[in-house]
Design a protein around this motif. Structure first.
Motif, short mmCIF file in Angstrom:
data_model
loop_
_atom_site.label_atom_id
_atom_site.label_comp_id
_atom_site.label_asym_id
_atom_site.label_seq_id
_atom_site.Cartn_x
_atom_site.Cartn_y
_atom_site.Cartn_z
N SER A 80 35.46 44.33 40.88
CA SER A 80 35.99 43.71 39.67
C SER A 80 37.36 44.24 39.28
O SER A 80 38.00 43.67 38.39
CB SER A 80 35.03 43.90 38.50
N ASP A 84 40.96 38.13 39.20
CA ASP A 84 40.25 36.89 39.54
C ASP A 84 38.96 37.12 40.31
O ASP A 84 38.27 36.14 40.65
CB ASP A 84 41.14 35.93 40.34
N ASP A 86 36.07 38.43 39.31
CA ASP A 86 34.90 38.03 38.52
C ASP A 86 34.82 36.51 38.40
O ASP A 86 33.72 35.93 38.45
CB ASP A 86 34.95 38.66 37.13
N ALA A 87 35.97 35.85 38.27
CA ALA A 87 35.97 34.38 38.21
C ALA A 87 35.50 33.79 39.53
O ALA A 87 34.73 32.81 39.56
CB ALA A 87 37.37 33.88 37.87
N ARG A 91 31.99 31.56 40.04
CA ARG A 91 31.99 30.19 40.60
C ARG A 91 31.09 30.10 41.83
O ARG A 91 30.37 29.10 42.01
CB ARG A 91 33.42 29.79 40.97
N ALA A 199 41.03 27.92 41.59
CA ALA A 199 40.00 28.43 40.69
C ALA A 199 40.11 29.95 40.57
O ALA A 199 39.81 30.51 39.51
CB ALA A 199 38.62 28.03 41.22
N ALA A 200 40.53 30.60 41.64
CA ALA A 200 40.72 32.05 41.63
C ALA A 200 41.57 32.42 42.84
O ALA A 200 41.46 31.79 43.90
CB ALA A 200 39.38 32.78 41.68
#
Length: 345
Positions: A80, A84, A86-87, A91, A199-200
């Protein structure tokens, strides 16, 4: 002898029995603190030359044990800490729980192939279907392209993870997003100031990243992603009731192979990943690696030396075979039938 080399260099050259290289270059001893080298040798009961070599590489007496016998528990960071991460994990947990098909867009070198192999095996163990796509080096070039991403979307892929590529693929990722396809980038190449739409984007070499692990190969970053997703799945109660949590360490042989073949520095986290991965590789549980060893006639314990020399073999594999489910072969007989193919990893 070069007058600037000194007596220590003369002793070193005499021990090796070589004064000049094949190209005629004179061998010189790298400068280091001989007192530290002597102390390392005495404390760890090592030959004096090993202590000197460690000191010349900037290893002090406190860090020498960890350098010689690196442990993953000492080096593995919390995933973490990467932007990004964690994102990306959230997902992918959603995709696993909803049984979405996860696309894995790889690269055609060993780092990309092993990254795709690692994610494929993890998601299979977690119960998620995957679809691998590796572009043709000559016809499609490096990295994500719009046609391939839209094709994955048409095939029902809900989210794509690019490995060892994608950090600077602005147009393909933008067009994929417009078509409703989410993309997660897992990469290690240096980024531009402006990041693409995704998205990440998990990359220790983002310009806004503070991670100390910029030397990771893509497969190392992919392993951190696997750790993060696995942890999130555990917290979500995904494992249990007949679904066992996978042992992530079983895939460290792939991480070691990709790390060595991408020629990143074997220090810190990389060193620990490779050291532990070689232990896994020596068990010969991976049919693809076992087949490579058999074809190469290796009858000694695998080491980084062997992994590095497999790089040309893997890179020369025909593009048509890279497009297949890259590394999911689990049958040793299949992996040894004819020339080695990337899907055997």
């Amino acid at each position: 002898m070069n007058d600037g080399v000194g007596d220590a260099a003369m002793v070193f050259e005499a021990m090796l029995g070589v004064e000049r290289s094949v190209c005629g270059r004179r061998w010189r001893l790298r400068r280091g603190d001989d007192r530290i080298g002597q102390a390392i040798a005495e404390r760890l009961a090592l030959p004096e030359i090993v202590g000197r070599l460690l000191a010349q590489r900037g290893i002090d007496i406190d860090h020498a044990p960890g350098f010689l016998a690196p442990r993953l528990r000492d080096q593995l960071p919390d995933p973490s800490h990467l932007r990004d991460m964690d994102a990306a994990a959230a997902r992918l947990v959603h995709a696993v729980r909803d049984r979405e098909t996860i696309g894995i867009f790889g690269d055609y070198d060993v780092d990309g192939a092993t990254s795709a192999a690692l994610l494929t095996r993890f998601f299979a163990a977690a119960g998620a279907p995957t679809r691998i796509y590796v572009p043709d080096r000559l016809r499609e070039g490096y990295g994500p392209n719009t046609a391939a991403l839209l094709r994955l979307r048409e095939e029902g892929v809900g989210v794509v993870v690019t490995v060892d590529c994608g950090t600077n693929a602005h147009l393909p990722l933008a067009e994929a997003g417009e078509a409703g396809l989410e993309v997660i980038v897992v990469d290690h190449h240096v980024a531009e100031p402006l990041l693409p739409r995704a998205a990440a984007i998990v990359n220790p070499n983002r310009l806004d990243e503070t991670s100390p692990h910029g030397g990771l190969a893509a497969v190392g970053v992919a392993f951190l992603l696997v750790v993060a997703v696995n942890r999130a799945l555990r917290q979500a109660g995904w494992y249990g009731g007949g679904r066992a949590e996978p042992d992530l360490l079983q895939w460290l042989d792939l991480v070691a192979l990709g790390t060595v073949c991408d020629v990143v520095p074997l220090a810190g986290l990389n060193r620990a990943l490779v050291a532990q991965g070689i232990k896994v590789a020596r068990r010969n549980d991976n049919p693809g690696l076992a087949a490579l060893a058999a074809v190469a006639g290796i009858n000694e314990p695998l080491d980084a030396y062997h992994l590095g020399f497999w790089r040309p073999t893997i890179r020369r594999s025909p593009p048509s075979w890279r497009r297949v489910s890259t590394p999911t072969t689990k049958n040793a007989a299949t992996s040894r039938r004819g020339p080695w193919r990337p899907r055997s990893l």
